[in-house]
Design a protein around this motif. Structure first.
Motif, PDB file in Angstrom:
ATOM      1  N   VAL A   1       0.839  -1.206   0.000  1.00  0.00           N
ATOM      2  CA  VAL A   1       0.000   0.000   0.000  1.00  0.00           C
ATOM      3  C   VAL A   1       0.867   1.246   0.000  1.00  0.00           C
ATOM      4  O   VAL A   1       0.663   2.175  -0.796  1.00  0.00           O
ATOM      5  CB  VAL A   1      -0.957  -0.005   1.216  1.00  0.00           C
ATOM      6  N   GLN A   2       1.890   1.310   0.864  1.00  0.00           N
ATOM      7  CA  GLN A   2       2.709   2.525   0.953  1.00  0.00           C
ATOM      8  C   GLN A   2       3.534   2.759  -0.311  1.00  0.00           C
ATOM      9  O   GLN A   2       3.968   3.875  -0.566  1.00  0.00           O
ATOM     10  CB  GLN A   2       3.594   2.484   2.196  1.00  0.00           C
ATOM     11  N   SER A   3       3.716   1.724  -1.127  1.00  0.00           N
ATOM     12  CA  SER A   3       4.459   1.914  -2.380  1.00  0.00           C
ATOM     13  C   SER A   3       3.734   2.862  -3.326  1.00  0.00           C
ATOM     14  O   SER A   3       4.342   3.417  -4.243  1.00  0.00           O
ATOM     15  CB  SER A   3       4.687   0.562  -3.067  1.00  0.00           C
ATOM     16  N   GLY A   4       2.436   3.051  -3.118  1.00  0.00           N
ATOM     17  CA  GLY A   4       1.666   3.955  -3.973  1.00  0.00           C
ATOM     18  C   GLY A   4       1.405   5.317  -3.366  1.00  0.00           C
ATOM     19  O   GLY A   4       0.599   6.090  -3.893  1.00  0.00           O
ATOM     20  N   PHE A   5       2.065   5.642  -2.248  1.00  0.00           N
ATOM     21  CA  PHE A   5       1.727   6.856  -1.502  1.00  0.00           C
ATOM     22  C   PHE A   5       2.051   8.161  -2.231  1.00  0.00           C
ATOM     23  O   PHE A   5       1.282   9.115  -2.178  1.00  0.00           O
ATOM     24  CB  PHE A   5       2.474   6.870  -0.163  1.00  0.00           C
ATOM     25  N   ILE A   6       3.211   8.263  -2.857  1.00  0.00           N
ATOM     26  CA  ILE A   6       3.748   9.573  -3.237  1.00  0.00           C
ATOM     27  C   ILE A   6       2.870  10.287  -4.250  1.00  0.00           C
ATOM     28  O   ILE A   6       2.631  11.496  -4.143  1.00  0.00           O
ATOM     29  CB  ILE A   6       5.194   9.432  -3.754  1.00  0.00           C
ATOM     30  N   VAL A   7       2.346   9.560  -5.237  1.00  0.00           N
ATOM     31  CA  VAL A   7       1.509  10.200  -6.260  1.00  0.00           C
ATOM     32  C   VAL A   7       0.245  10.784  -5.627  1.00  0.00           C
ATOM     33  O   VAL A   7      -0.104  11.948  -5.851  1.00  0.00           O
ATOM     34  CB  VAL A   7       1.149   9.202  -7.375  1.00  0.00           C
ATOM     35  N   GLY A   8      -0.443   9.978  -4.828  1.00  0.00           N
ATOM     36  CA  GLY A   8      -1.689  10.447  -4.217  1.00  0.00           C
ATOM     37  C   GLY A   8      -1.480  11.592  -3.253  1.00  0.00           C
ATOM     38  O   GLY A   8      -2.269  12.540  -3.219  1.00  0.00           O
ATOM     39  N   PHE A   9      -0.413  11.523  -2.460  1.00  0.00           N
ATOM     40  CA  PHE A   9      -0.170  12.616  -1.518  1.00  0.00           C
ATOM     41  C   PHE A   9       0.278  13.888  -2.239  1.00  0.00           C
ATOM     42  O   PHE A   9       0.036  14.990  -1.750  1.00  0.00           O
ATOM     43  CB  PHE A   9       0.841  12.184  -0.458  1.00  0.00           C
TER      44      PHE A   9
END
Length: 499
Positions: free
Chosen positions: A316-324
């Motif tokens: 899940v955290q591997s996808g964090f940067i784009v959304g944040f």
């Protein structure tokens, strides 16, 4: 690139305002009161551009002073502007600020650049002697333990009132422009203070283990800023991930396509690759869940970090940067590595419309006399030169896992860094520095990085910076904002340094 809509409206400052005079004058000098109230209405109309104004009118007796204090308390104002309209006794004003403890700014705004010396009588002189009571007021406030600031200059009228003898058109005079710049910044600082007092900061996961400068007492943060800290678990976000629909993913993919440039493989860094379609789909799904969580929990900010062991939450955290990064553009300040203090700095920048991107030192360039600043965490589109680039990262350096990261450059021009640190006595502190972003080569490794030239060369700049015991993260904003950020610090009773 279109503009993302803010998820939450920024709160307006509640501005208290009154003019100060002496009741004995009104019967003695016909027309004086009406003239001064004309000035009052002019100032009030200008203040209304920056908040909700509660105008008490004229405080000219001790009794009126007490009424004004109660009036401002009823309206829960964030700041009070005390307009020195003519001579007044300090006894008229002191009760106002003993009853209502909102920060006070004394306005010493002279209507005319000079008096018409040949034709001015006592009545017109009384409309000009606005600086006369300010020392008396400041002395009384000081002895009563009331903190005050003063704005000095010209009133800035666009036309001369009938009552006046002198030319009172001063709107373009530098003394008026400077005064109103200061007044606007005090109003904006009050807006920051009010917004933070009504903000909910999410803390998702935990701190990056061993980054001791990140660790903070969350109660201390609330006590000194008024924010509420909502503790979030990865399972909270995962619950929203399960509710993401295909339509949600399609919307996020369109936003990603609109706001980012999809990279090819980096020519210099073997771990920075073109994002795969699976990585983009996963980032879009996670971004949709992040937005759902922010809306459900009514959040104004999210600080996050998760250290897993090849588990689902690590995925899940591997996808964090784009959304944040998308949330940053929607007014939700998002900071990595659990750095809630830098999320506070980013939120302050965003409230003020100055961007606020997650940053740290990358390196110094001693040939260009620049500091290279950036990070692999969430970026703020408001400060970007062109579209940020998305790169697939085979490794999140220093962290577990992989995913998509943002590579961007800040547009050239004036910038200001705002760092929020914590001192040994448990107090927050602002570290502020102004510089210029320049267009120069950057690394192609999936990280944001920009060359910033400060007034001092890199060695001297770092000498001063490190002496302030900063955290290694800070927010990068556009524009020269040292005066504005320092006013925010003063209204929040937070120590600060400018270097």
């Amino acid at each position: 690139m279109s503009e993302l809509q803010k998820l939450k409206e920024t709160k307006k400052a509640r501005i208290g305002f009154y003019s100060a005079g002496l009741h004995a004058y009104w019967d003695q000098f016909e027309g004086l009161y009406d003239c001064l109230m004309g000035y009052n209405r002019f100032i009030c109309s200008r203040l209304q551009a920056w908040g909700e104004v509660y105008n008490f009118g004229m405080a000219d007796t001790e009794e009126k002073g007490r009424e004004a204090g109660e009036y401002f308390n009823r309206n829960n104002v964030d700041i009070i502007f005390s307009h020195s309209a003519t001579y007044c006794t300090s006894a008229c004003l002191l009760p106002i600020h003993q009853i209502c403890r909102a920060p006070v700014i004394i306005l010493n705004l002279q209507p005319a650049a000079e008096m018409s010396y040949e034709t001015t009588g006592t009545d017109r002189w009384l409309a000009q002697c606005v600086g006369c009571p300010v020392p008396e007021i400041s002395n009384a406030f000081n002895r009563a333990g009331i903190t005050y600031r003063a704005v000095n200059g010209l009133l800035g009228l666009p036309e001369t009132p009938d009552f006046a003898k002198a030319d009172e058109v001063t709107c373009d005079r530098p003394e008026a422009v400077h005064a109103w710049t200061q007044i606007r910044e005090w109003c904006q600082a009050a807006q920051v203070r009010h917004t933070l007092q009504n903000s909910r900061f999410g803390f998702l996961g935990g701190y990056y283990s061993g980054m001791l400068d990140m660790y903070s007492d969350l109660t201390m943060l609330q006590a000194q800023t008024g924010i509420h800290v909502e503790i979030l678990e990865m399972s909270d976000l995962d619950a929203f991930l399960g509710s993401v629909t295909d339509e949600d993913i399609d919307l996020k993919l369109k936003q990603i396509e609109d706001f980012f440039q999809i990279s090819g493989d980096s020519p210099s860094d073997p771990i920075a690759k073109k994002p795969t379609q699976d990585q983009l789909l996963w980032s879009a799904r996670v971004a949709a869940a992040q937005e759902k969580m922010v809306l459900d929990r009514d959040l104004d900010s999210v600080s996050y970090y998760y250290h897993g062991h090849d588990d689902h939450f690590e995925e899940v955290q591997s996808g964090f940067i784009v959304g944040f990064s998308l949330l940053n553009a929607q007014g939700i300040a998002c900071s990595g590595e659990g750095d809630i203090k830098t999320a506070l700095a980013m939120k302050i920048c965003d409230i003020l419309g100055r961007g606020g991107s997650f940053c740290e030192i990358v390196a110094a360039d001693f040939n260009r006399d620049t500091m290279i600043l950036g990070h692999d965490g969430p970026f703020h589109f408001a400060i970007s030169k062109g579209k940020p680039i998305l790169r697939g990262m085979g490794v999140y350096h220093g962290k577990r896992g992989s995913g998509v990261s943002v590579e961007a450059k800040v547009r050239p021009g004036a910038v200001t860094t705002l760092g929020v640190t914590q001192t040994g006595d448990g107090r927050l502190k602002f570290n502020i520095s102004e510089g210029e972003a320049i267009d120069a080569p950057i690394l192609l490794n999936g990280n944001t990085s920009t060359h910033i030239r400060f007034s001092e060369k890199p060695v001297q700049y770092m000498d001063r910076w490190f002496a302030e015991a900063p955290t290694h993260h800070f927010a990068l904003s556009t524009g020269h904002n040292a005066g504005l950020f320092s006013k925010v610090a003063e209204l929040m009773d937070i120590p600060y340094s400018v270097f």
